[in-house]
Design a protein around this motif. Structure first.
Motif, mmCIF file in Angstrom:
data_model
loop_
_atom_site.group_PDB
_atom_site.id
_atom_site.type_symbol
_atom_site.label_atom_id
_atom_site.label_comp_id
_atom_site.label_asym_id
_atom_site.label_seq_id
_atom_site.Cartn_x
_atom_site.Cartn_y
_atom_site.Cartn_z
ATOM 1 N N GLY A 8 0.804 -1.238 0.000
ATOM 2 C CA GLY A 8 0.000 0.000 0.000
ATOM 3 C C GLY A 8 0.828 1.274 0.000
ATOM 4 O O GLY A 8 0.480 2.249 0.674
ATOM 5 N N ASN A 10 2.216 4.735 -1.014
ATOM 6 C CA ASN A 10 1.906 5.970 -1.756
ATOM 7 C C ASN A 10 3.057 6.932 -1.565
ATOM 8 O O ASN A 10 3.611 7.039 -0.461
ATOM 9 C CB ASN A 10 0.646 6.654 -1.206
ATOM 10 C CG ASN A 10 -0.599 5.855 -1.526
ATOM 11 O OD1 ASN A 10 -0.592 4.991 -2.393
ATOM 12 N ND2 ASN A 10 -1.672 6.137 -0.817
ATOM 13 N N SER A 12 4.177 11.014 -3.090
ATOM 14 C CA SER A 12 4.074 12.157 -4.014
ATOM 15 C C SER A 12 5.271 13.058 -3.782
ATOM 16 O O SER A 12 5.733 13.214 -2.646
ATOM 17 C CB SER A 12 2.810 12.963 -3.736
ATOM 18 O OG SER A 12 1.688 12.156 -3.907
ATOM 19 N N THR A 26 2.127 12.677 -7.886
ATOM 20 C CA THR A 26 2.040 11.337 -7.307
ATOM 21 C C THR A 26 2.834 10.366 -8.169
ATOM 22 O O THR A 26 2.569 10.238 -9.363
ATOM 23 C CB THR A 26 0.568 10.893 -7.194
ATOM 24 O OG1 THR A 26 -0.094 11.842 -6.357
ATOM 25 C CG2 THR A 26 0.441 9.515 -6.590
ATOM 26 N N LEU A 28 3.948 7.054 -6.734
ATOM 27 C CA LEU A 28 3.549 5.683 -6.375
ATOM 28 C C LEU A 28 2.149 5.688 -5.780
ATOM 29 O O LEU A 28 1.839 6.535 -4.918
ATOM 30 C CB LEU A 28 4.540 5.088 -5.371
ATOM 31 C CG LEU A 28 5.991 4.958 -5.858
ATOM 32 C CD1 LEU A 28 6.902 4.468 -4.743
ATOM 33 C CD2 LEU A 28 6.089 4.018 -7.067
ATOM 34 N N ARG A 29 1.311 4.787 -6.266
ATOM 35 C CA ARG A 29 -0.096 4.704 -5.812
ATOM 36 C C ARG A 29 -0.404 3.275 -5.402
ATOM 37 O O ARG A 29 -0.443 2.390 -6.255
ATOM 38 C CB ARG A 29 -1.052 5.037 -6.974
ATOM 39 C CG ARG A 29 -1.241 6.478 -7.252
ATOM 40 C CD ARG A 29 -2.363 6.667 -8.275
ATOM 41 N NE ARG A 29 -2.320 8.024 -8.754
ATOM 42 C CZ ARG A 29 -1.576 8.440 -9.770
ATOM 43 N NH1 ARG A 29 -0.849 7.566 -10.422
ATOM 44 N NH2 ARG A 29 -1.573 9.694 -10.128
ATOM 45 N N ASP A 30 -0.576 3.063 -4.128
ATOM 46 C CA ASP A 30 -0.957 1.743 -3.626
ATOM 47 C C ASP A 30 -0.031 0.653 -4.187
ATOM 48 O O ASP A 30 -0.492 -0.405 -4.623
ATOM 49 C CB ASP A 30 -2.432 1.459 -3.999
ATOM 50 C CG ASP A 30 -2.980 0.291 -3.198
ATOM 51 O OD1 ASP A 30 -2.432 -0.006 -2.118
ATOM 52 O OD2 ASP A 30 -3.937 -0.343 -3.674
ATOM 53 N N PRO A 64 7.880 6.531 2.488
ATOM 54 C CA PRO A 64 6.630 6.755 1.746
ATOM 55 C C PRO A 64 5.666 7.627 2.548
ATOM 56 O O PRO A 64 5.802 7.745 3.766
ATOM 57 C CB PRO A 64 6.076 5.344 1.577
ATOM 58 C CG PRO A 64 6.661 4.542 2.681
ATOM 59 C CD PRO A 64 7.987 5.156 3.017
ATOM 60 N N ASP A 65 4.695 8.235 1.862
ATOM 61 C CA ASP A 65 3.656 9.003 2.558
ATOM 62 C C ASP A 65 2.707 8.054 3.284
ATOM 63 O O ASP A 65 2.139 8.394 4.315
ATOM 64 C CB ASP A 65 2.842 9.831 1.549
ATOM 65 C CG ASP A 65 3.723 10.781 0.769
ATOM 66 O OD1 ASP A 65 4.723 11.246 1.345
ATOM 67 O OD2 ASP A 65 3.422 11.037 -0.414
ATOM 68 N N GLY A 67 1.693 3.502 3.720
ATOM 69 C CA GLY A 67 2.043 2.126 3.396
ATOM 70 C C GLY A 67 3.100 1.581 4.337
ATOM 71 O O GLY A 67 3.636 2.313 5.179
ATOM 72 N N GLY A 226 1.767 3.961 -11.392
ATOM 73 C CA GLY A 226 2.346 4.129 -10.050
ATOM 74 C C GLY A 226 2.468 2.867 -9.239
ATOM 75 O O GLY A 226 2.735 2.923 -8.041
ATOM 76 N N ARG A 227 2.289 1.708 -9.864
ATOM 77 C CA ARG A 227 2.471 0.460 -9.105
ATOM 78 C C ARG A 227 3.057 -0.635 -9.994
ATOM 79 O O ARG A 227 2.831 -0.627 -11.211
ATOM 80 C CB ARG A 227 1.166 -0.003 -8.472
ATOM 81 C CG ARG A 227 0.078 -0.387 -9.432
ATOM 82 C CD ARG A 227 -1.163 -0.803 -8.669
ATOM 83 N NE ARG A 227 -1.827 0.349 -8.091
ATOM 84 C CZ ARG A 227 -2.846 0.988 -8.671
ATOM 85 N NH1 ARG A 227 -3.319 0.567 -9.809
ATOM 86 N NH2 ARG A 227 -3.401 2.032 -8.107
#
Ligand code: ATP
Length: 270
Positions: A8, A10, A12, A26, A28-30, A64-65, A67, A226-227
Motif C-alpha cells: 500500500g 503511496n 508524491s 504522485t 507511487l499509488r498503492d 513513503p507518505d 504504506g 504508479g504500481r
C-alpha cells in the motif's frame, strides 16, 4: 521466506520546493512488492515511472507518505525513521554511475573494504577478504592500492558489485546497474550477475531495457499507474500490462529492417 515486502505504498513529490504552488506529483499509488529469499525480481518501466523511487523505499533511503515496508517480517525503519545496522548491511545497492557512487580519492581496496571496516578485522585479513571479493567479481586484486577511478567503467562497476557483496547481503538492488555501459561490457556483467545469482542472494533488477532480462529474472513486474504489475510468463496466454507493450514498441524502429527471427527475439522477454 519473504526478504522484503512493500504494501500500500503511496508517494508524491512536491514540485518546485516546499512553498511551491505546483500540485504534488504522485509517483507511487498503492504500490506493493514482495521479494523472497534468493529470488530475482525484475522491475521494468519507462523513464520516470517510479522504479528508482520504489527501490529507494525498499532500501530505506526514502520514506513513503503511506504504506508499510518490512524486512523479514519486521518494519524496515524504526519509529525515528532509522534502519538498524544489521538491516542496512543486509540490503545493498548498485547504481547506474559507478564514478558517482565512489570517491575519486579512494583506492580499489578502500571502495570494497568500506562496509567491512566496522568488523574490526586485522589489516591482513581485511586485505585477504577484499582480494577474495575482487576475485568473485573477476577483477585482479593485485592493483587494489591504485585509485579506483583509474579503472574503466565496467571494472569500476564490478568493484561496486564487490562492495555490495562484502557484507553478505540478503538482497541487492541493481538500479540500472549495467545501462550506462557499452554492449560488450553489459553482456560480460550480465554473465557475472547470473553467476552471482547461484550464491542465494535475492535481487531487484531495475531497468527500462527489457532486452537485458533474458534468463536473469524469476519474475518480472512492470510499473503502470504508479504500481508494479506482474508480467505473466511468456506463453501463459494471460493478458500482459499495457505498459509492457509500450516498452516493447519503444524498442522497435517504426519500420524494422530486421528478419522475422530477429524481430521475434526482440519481443522475447526473460
Ligand atoms: N527527490 C525528488 N524530488 C522531486 N521529484 C522527484 C524526486 N525523485 C524523483 N522524482 C520524480 O519522480 C518521478 C519518478 O522518478 P524515478 O527516478 O523513481 O523514476 P524511474 O522510473 O526510476 O526513472 P528512470 O528510469 O529515468 O531512472 C520522476 O518524474 C522524477 O522526476
Amino acid at each position: 521466506m519473504t526478504v522484503v515486502a512493500l504494501e500500500g505504498i503511496n508517494l508524491s513529490y512536491r514540485g518546485g520546493g516546499l512553498f511551491s504552488r505546483h500540485p504534488p506529483r504522485t509517483v507511487l499509488r498503492d504500490a506493493a512488492l514482495r521479494i523472497n529469499e534468493g529470488e530475482c525480481v525484475a522491475l521494468l518501466g519507462r523513464t520516470g515511472s517510479g522504479k528508482s523511487t520504489l527501490g529507494r523505499i525498499l532500501l530505506g533511503l526514502e520514506r513513503p507518505d503511506a504504506g508499510t515496508a518490512s524486512f523479514r517480517g519486521a518494519p524496515l525503519l524504526n519509529g525515528r525513521g532509522r534502519m538498524i545496522p544489521a538491516t542496512r548491511r543486509a540490503l545493498q545497492a548498485v547504481f547506474q554511475d559507478p564514478y558517482g557512487a565512489t570517491s575519486q580519492r579512494h583506492t580499489a581496496f578502500d571502495v570494497v573494504a568500506e562496509p567491512l571496516l566496522q568488523d574490526g578485522l586485522p589489516r591482513a585479513m581485511l586485505r585477504d577478504r577484499v582480494a577474495a571479493l575482487m576475485h568473485q567479481v573477476e577483477l585482479d586484486p593485485a592493483p587494489m592500492d591504485r585509485l579506483a577511478h583509474r579503472m574503466s567503467g565496467g571494472q569500476l562497476q564490478r568493484l561496486c558489485i564487490a562492495r555490495a557483496l562484502a557484507p553478505c547481503p540478503a538482497l541487492i538492488v541493481l538500479d540500472e546497474a549495467v545501462n550506462s555501459l557499452d554492449a560488450e561490457t553489459q553482456a560480460h556483467l550480465m554473465v557475472l550477475l547470473r553467476r552471482l545469482r547461484q550464491d542465494g542472494m535475492a535481487f531487484l533488477f531495475i531497468t527500462h531495457d527489457l532486452r537485458l532480462l533474458r534468463g536473469f529474472a524469476d519474475r518480472v513486474c512492470v510499473m503502470q499507474d504508479g504500481r508494479p504489475l506482474p508480467v505473466p510468463p511468456p506463453g501463459s496466454g494471460m493478458p500482459e500490462p499495457a505498459a509492457l507493450a509500450e516498452l516493447r514498441a519503444a524498442l522497435l524502429p517504426a519500420r524494422p529492417p530486421v528478419r522475422d527471427g530477429a524481430r521475434r527475439e526482440a519481443h522475447a522477454i526473460a
